[in-house]
Design a protein around this motif. Structure first.
Motif, PDB file in Angstrom:
ATOM      1  N   ASP A   1       0.822  -1.215   0.000  1.00 48.08           N
ATOM      2  CA  ASP A   1       0.000   0.000   0.000  1.00 48.08           C
ATOM      3  C   ASP A   1       0.859   1.270   0.000  1.00 48.08           C
ATOM      4  N   ASP A   2       2.153   1.109  -0.290  1.00 47.17           N
ATOM      5  CA  ASP A   2       3.128   2.210  -0.368  1.00 47.17           C
ATOM      6  C   ASP A   2       3.423   2.874   0.964  1.00 47.17           C
ATOM      7  N   ILE A   3       2.970   2.281   2.067  1.00 46.64           N
ATOM      8  CA  ILE A   3       3.204   2.859   3.395  1.00 46.64           C
ATOM      9  C   ILE A   3       3.673   1.755   4.326  1.00 46.64           C
ATOM     10  N   ILE A   4       4.674   2.062   5.136  1.00 45.07           N
ATOM     11  CA  ILE A   4       5.081   1.136   6.195  1.00 45.07           C
ATOM     12  C   ILE A   4       4.708   1.797   7.511  1.00 45.07           C
ATOM     13  N   THR A   5       3.735   1.210   8.188  1.00 46.15           N
ATOM     14  CA  THR A   5       3.291   1.750   9.478  1.00 46.15           C
ATOM     15  C   THR A   5       4.320   1.424  10.551  1.00 46.15           C
ATOM     16  N   SER A   6       4.173   2.043  11.703  1.00 43.31           N
ATOM     17  CA  SER A   6       5.101   1.768  12.796  1.00 43.31           C
ATOM     18  C   SER A   6       4.991   0.310  13.250  1.00 43.31           C
ATOM     19  N   ASP A   7       3.786  -0.264  13.205  1.00 44.20           N
ATOM     20  CA  ASP A   7       3.610  -1.676  13.563  1.00 44.20           C
ATOM     21  C   ASP A   7       4.333  -2.579  12.572  1.00 44.20           C
ATOM     22  N   GLU A   8       4.203  -2.276  11.287  1.00 43.39           N
ATOM     23  CA  GLU A   8       4.897  -3.058  10.264  1.00 43.39           C
ATOM     24  C   GLU A   8       6.411  -2.906  10.417  1.00 43.39           C
ATOM     25  N   ALA A   9       6.859  -1.696  10.717  1.00 44.80           N
ATOM     26  CA  ALA A   9       8.288  -1.454  10.903  1.00 44.80           C
ATOM     27  C   ALA A   9       8.832  -2.276  12.065  1.00 44.80           C
ATOM     28  N   GLN A  10       8.044  -2.389  13.133  1.00 43.49           N
ATOM     29  CA  GLN A  10       8.473  -3.182  14.284  1.00 43.49           C
ATOM     30  C   GLN A  10       8.601  -4.656  13.910  1.00 43.49           C
ATOM     31  N   ILE A  11       7.632  -5.171  13.166  1.00 43.61           N
ATOM     32  CA  ILE A  11       7.696  -6.569  12.728  1.00 43.61           C
ATOM     33  C   ILE A  11       8.894  -6.778  11.801  1.00 43.61           C
ATOM     34  N   LEU A  12       9.108  -5.845  10.895  1.00 45.30           N
ATOM     35  CA  LEU A  12      10.243  -5.959   9.987  1.00 45.30           C
ATOM     36  C   LEU A  12      11.569  -5.930  10.739  1.00 45.30           C
ATOM     37  N   LYS A  13      11.647  -5.129  11.781  1.00 45.66           N
ATOM     38  CA  LYS A  13      12.870  -5.069  12.590  1.00 45.66           C
ATOM     39  C   LYS A  13      13.120  -6.408  13.277  1.00 45.66           C
ATOM     40  N   VAL A  14      12.087  -6.966  13.880  1.00 46.64           N
ATOM     41  CA  VAL A  14      12.204  -8.271  14.542  1.00 46.64           C
ATOM     42  C   VAL A  14      12.574  -9.338  13.516  1.00 46.64           C
ATOM     43  N   LEU A  15      11.935  -9.296  12.373  1.00 45.91           N
ATOM     44  CA  LEU A  15      12.196 -10.272  11.328  1.00 45.91           C
ATOM     45  C   LEU A  15      13.633 -10.161  10.821  1.00 45.91           C
ATOM     46  N   ALA A  16      14.108  -8.947  10.611  1.00 45.58           N
ATOM     47  CA  ALA A  16      15.491  -8.751  10.149  1.00 45.58           C
ATOM     48  C   ALA A  16      16.479  -9.348  11.143  1.00 45.58           C
ATOM     49  N   GLU A  17      16.235  -9.119  12.428  1.00 47.54           N
ATOM     50  CA  GLU A  17      17.126  -9.675  13.452  1.00 47.54           C
ATOM     51  C   GLU A  17      17.064 -11.201  13.449  1.00 47.54           C
ATOM     52  N   ALA A  18      15.856 -11.749  13.347  1.00 46.04           N
ATOM     53  CA  ALA A  18      15.691 -13.202  13.376  1.00 46.04           C
ATOM     54  C   ALA A  18      16.313 -13.871  12.148  1.00 46.04           C
ATOM     55  N   LEU A  19      16.290 -13.186  11.020  1.00 42.21           N
ATOM     56  CA  LEU A  19      16.811 -13.761   9.777  1.00 42.21           C
ATOM     57  C   LEU A  19      18.265 -13.403   9.500  1.00 42.21           C
ATOM     58  N   GLY A  20      18.851 -12.593  10.364  1.00 40.28           N
ATOM     59  CA  GLY A  20      20.254 -12.224  10.193  1.00 40.28           C
ATOM     60  C   GLY A  20      20.501 -11.196   9.104  1.00 40.28           C
ATOM     61  N   VAL A  21      19.504 -10.358   8.835  1.00 41.07           N
ATOM     62  CA  VAL A  21      19.675  -9.293   7.844  1.00 41.07           C
ATOM     63  C   VAL A  21      20.318  -8.105   8.543  1.00 41.07           C
ATOM     64  N   ARG A  22      21.439  -7.678   8.010  1.00 40.91           N
ATOM     65  CA  ARG A  22      22.176  -6.576   8.629  1.00 40.91           C
ATOM     66  C   ARG A  22      21.403  -5.269   8.497  1.00 40.91           C
ATOM     67  N   PRO A  23      21.477  -4.415   9.523  1.00 41.90           N
ATOM     68  CA  PRO A  23      20.803  -3.112   9.444  1.00 41.90           C
ATOM     69  C   PRO A  23      21.223  -2.305   8.218  1.00 41.90           C
ATOM     70  N   SER A  24      22.464  -2.438   7.805  1.00 42.39           N
ATOM     71  CA  SER A  24      22.925  -1.703   6.623  1.00 42.39           C
ATOM     72  C   SER A  24      22.255  -2.209   5.341  1.00 42.39           C
ATOM     73  N   ASP A  25      21.746  -3.435   5.361  1.00 38.74           N
ATOM     74  CA  ASP A  25      21.083  -3.984   4.174  1.00 38.74           C
ATOM     75  C   ASP A  25      19.602  -3.619   4.098  1.00 38.74           C
ATOM     76  N   THR A  26      19.012  -3.214   5.214  1.00 40.00           N
ATOM     77  CA  THR A  26      17.573  -2.946   5.199  1.00 40.00           C
ATOM     78  C   THR A  26      17.220  -1.747   4.315  1.00 40.00           C
ATOM     79  N   ALA A  27      18.068  -0.736   4.286  1.00 44.32           N
ATOM     80  CA  ALA A  27      17.809   0.427   3.415  1.00 44.32           C
ATOM     81  C   ALA A  27      17.895   0.022   1.955  1.00 44.32           C
ATOM     82  N   GLU A  28      18.855  -0.811   1.628  1.00 47.26           N
ATOM     83  CA  GLU A  28      18.986  -1.302   0.251  1.00 47.26           C
ATOM     84  C   GLU A  28      17.773  -2.167  -0.119  1.00 47.26           C
ATOM     85  N   CYS A  29      17.300  -2.958   0.831  1.00 46.01           N
ATOM     86  CA  CYS A  29      16.103  -3.773   0.601  1.00 46.01           C
ATOM     87  C   CYS A  29      14.891  -2.890   0.311  1.00 46.01           C
ATOM     88  N   LEU A  30      14.790  -1.792   1.021  1.00 47.29           N
ATOM     89  CA  LEU A  30      13.691  -0.860   0.796  1.00 47.29           C
ATOM     90  C   LEU A  30      13.744  -0.302  -0.627  1.00 47.29           C
TER      91      LEU A  30
END
Length: 148
Positions: free
Chosen positions: A22-51
């Protein structure tokens, strides 16, 4: 820096694309994505590139690969459980969060019996967790709206 394909990155990127539906990432979605990134071993530096990839601004590193990163692997149930708990712990599970969870569950191949075991684990934690009772209320609503 180009993203290095990995299964964790694949799952994160697919879930991120669902969140951006829907072209928007809500704060709730951002929290889930943060937890998911940590659980999957995605580096914080890669999350911006993923976006950038999810928005179509950069080439998806998985478009040209033949390797299939979907399907069930060891540790997936724990990753799904962690992500589900993160969604349950905010006040409301939005439609977007349901969609993200369904996408993740589909890509990692969580079966109905595994989902039931994850629910049972969450219910067992309810007595010892300060958020337990409210989490169970939201889990019941989640199962009503988004049944397996």
């Amino acid at each position: 820096m180009a993203l290095k394909p990995s299964r964790g990155l694949y799952l994160y990127l697919r879930t991120l694309k669902e969140a951006l539906g829907d072209d928007i990432i809500t704060s709730d979605e951002a929290q889930i994505l943060k937890v998911l990134a940590e659980a999957l071993g995605v580096r914080p530096s890669d999350t911006a590139e993923c976006l950038s990839v999810a928005r179509g601004e950069t080439t998806d590193p998985f478009d040209e690969l033949e390797e299939d990163y979907a399907g069930h692997r060891m540790g997936d149930a724990a990753t799904y459980q962690t992500t589900l708990i993160a969604a349950l712990d905010d006040e409301v599970i939005s439609e977007d969060e349901w969609s993200m969870l369904t996408t993740l569950r589909t890509f990692i191949g969580i079966q109905e019996d595994q989902h039931v075991m994850i629910e049972e684990a969450i219910q067992a934690m309810a007595d010892i967790d300060s958020n337990g009772v409210r989490r169970l209320e939201r889990l019941k609503r989640f199962n009503t709206v988004c049944p397996y």
